[in-house]
Design an enzyme around this catalytic site. Structure first.
Site, PDB file in Angstrom:
ATOM      1  N   HIS A 169       0.838  -1.205   0.000  1.00 49.20           N
ATOM      2  CA  HIS A 169       0.000   0.000   0.000  1.00 49.20           C
ATOM      3  C   HIS A 169       0.874   1.257   0.000  1.00 49.20           C
ATOM      4  O   HIS A 169       0.610   2.215  -0.733  1.00 49.20           O
ATOM      5  CB  HIS A 169      -0.884   0.057   1.256  1.00 49.20           C
ATOM      6  N   ARG A 229      -1.975  -5.924  -8.501  1.00 48.83           N
ATOM      7  CA  ARG A 229      -0.892  -6.879  -8.211  1.00 48.83           C
ATOM      8  C   ARG A 229      -0.743  -7.925  -9.312  1.00 48.83           C
ATOM      9  O   ARG A 229       0.360  -8.347  -9.638  1.00 48.83           O
ATOM     10  CB  ARG A 229      -1.169  -7.600  -6.887  1.00 48.83           C
ATOM     11  N   LYS A 276     -17.278  -6.124   6.776  1.00 46.05           N
ATOM     12  CA  LYS A 276     -16.303  -7.054   7.356  1.00 46.05           C
ATOM     13  C   LYS A 276     -15.793  -6.596   8.718  1.00 46.05           C
ATOM     14  O   LYS A 276     -15.466  -5.432   8.907  1.00 46.05           O
ATOM     15  CB  LYS A 276     -15.071  -7.157   6.446  1.00 46.05           C
ATOM     16  N   SER A 336      -3.159  -7.617   2.861  1.00 50.10           N
ATOM     17  CA  SER A 336      -3.391  -7.500   4.307  1.00 50.10           C
ATOM     18  C   SER A 336      -3.868  -8.839   4.862  1.00 50.10           C
ATOM     19  O   SER A 336      -3.469  -9.254   5.958  1.00 50.10           O
ATOM     20  CB  SER A 336      -4.450  -6.433   4.595  1.00 50.10           C
TER      21      SER A 336
HETATM   22  O1  PNS Z   1      -9.001  -2.796   0.240  1.00 48.34           O
HETATM   23  P1  PNS Z   1     -10.277  -3.183  -0.449  1.00 48.34           P
HETATM   24  O2  PNS Z   1     -11.124  -4.041   0.468  1.00 48.34           O
HETATM   25  O3  PNS Z   1     -10.035  -3.819  -1.787  1.00 48.34           O
HETATM   26  O4  PNS Z   1     -11.072  -1.822  -0.708  1.00 48.34           O
HETATM   27  C1  PNS Z   1     -12.309  -1.823  -1.387  1.00 48.34           C
HETATM   28  C2  PNS Z   1     -12.913  -0.397  -1.455  1.00 48.34           C
HETATM   29  C3  PNS Z   1     -13.080   0.187  -0.042  1.00 48.34           C
HETATM   30  C4  PNS Z   1     -12.003   0.494  -2.235  1.00 48.34           C
HETATM   31  C5  PNS Z   1     -14.274  -0.538  -2.184  1.00 48.34           C
HETATM   32  O5  PNS Z   1     -15.032  -1.551  -1.589  1.00 48.34           O
HETATM   33  C6  PNS Z   1     -15.073   0.756  -2.179  1.00 48.34           C
HETATM   34  O6  PNS Z   1     -14.792   1.660  -2.932  1.00 48.34           O
HETATM   35  N1  PNS Z   1     -16.090   0.835  -1.259  1.00 48.34           N
HETATM   36  C7  PNS Z   1     -16.899   1.996  -1.069  1.00 48.34           C
HETATM   37  C8  PNS Z   1     -18.355   1.766  -1.491  1.00 48.34           C
HETATM   38  C9  PNS Z   1     -18.522   1.987  -2.993  1.00 48.34           C
HETATM   39  O7  PNS Z   1     -18.303   3.052  -3.520  1.00 48.34           O
HETATM   40  N2  PNS Z   1     -18.914   0.896  -3.663  1.00 48.34           N
HETATM   41  C10 PNS Z   1     -19.090   0.894  -5.107  1.00 48.34           C
HETATM   42  C11 PNS Z   1     -17.787   0.563  -5.826  1.00 48.34           C
HETATM   43  S1  PNS Z   1     -17.990   0.579  -7.580  1.00 48.34           S
END
Ligand code: PNS
Length: 165
Positions: free
Chosen positions: A17, A90, A41, A127
């Protein structure tokens, strides 16, 4: 002012990150590291703890700040005049879902996503795996910043030596 957001769960922040955040800060005037709080989660670290660990890890990076968002990412971006979402990729396996989200976010709000290929040093890193390996006493030093390493030792109640130096 060109602003970008690096969003994620950051439970906890890893060296992968930090690599993406440091490269994003070289490309944009301001970078927000957005900790998504609306993810159902249950994490190892609470959202305030993740924010604190991130804040310590990016200390001295003057154009980066950490914030929490608990709604749609694009709404946060609009509210804070952020034009670009930056994501690390990745491997090809990341790409399918990330592409879907990037296209959805552009459709919802015209917000672009920039994909940065992760540093190959960290392409295996997540993570989730860090937590799993640390739980069973594997070496994760170097894969996370020192403050996260200390937090893992404390949270998982492990003797220091089991996680390496
Ligand atoms: O580290 P992660 O779990 O891959 O992060 C995912 C994250 C937080 C970036 C994604 O779930 C997100 O953007 N969530 C916010 C809600 C949202 O906007 N959802 C629609 C995405 S198209």
């Amino acid at each position: 002012m060109r602003r970008a957001i690096v969003p994620g769960s950051f439970d906890p922040v890893t060296s992968g990150h930090l690599d993406v955040i440091s490269r994003a800060r070289a490309l944009y005037d301001e970078v927000v590291v957005g900790v998504g709080a609306n993810l159902a989660k249950q994490g190892l670290f609470t959202v305030p703890e993740r924010v604190e660990l991130l804040g310590e890890a990016i200390a001295g990076w003057d154009n980066v700040r950490v914030d929490v968002f608990d709604a749609l990412l694009v709404d946060y971006c609009r509210e804070h005049e952020i034009q670009v979402i930056v994501k690390g990729i990745r491997a090809v396996s990341d790409f399918d879902y990330e592409l879907q989200m990037a296209q959805m976010n552009r459709d919802l709000a015209g917000i672009e996503t920039l994909f940065l290929p992760t540093n190959p040093l960290y392409s295996f890193l997540s993570s989730r795996l860090v937590k799993e390996v640390a739980t069973y006493g594997g070496q994760v030093s170097g894969l996370v910043p020192p403050n996260v390493h200390r937090a893992l030792v404390h949270r998982l109640d492990l003797p220091d030596h089991r996680l390496g130096d």
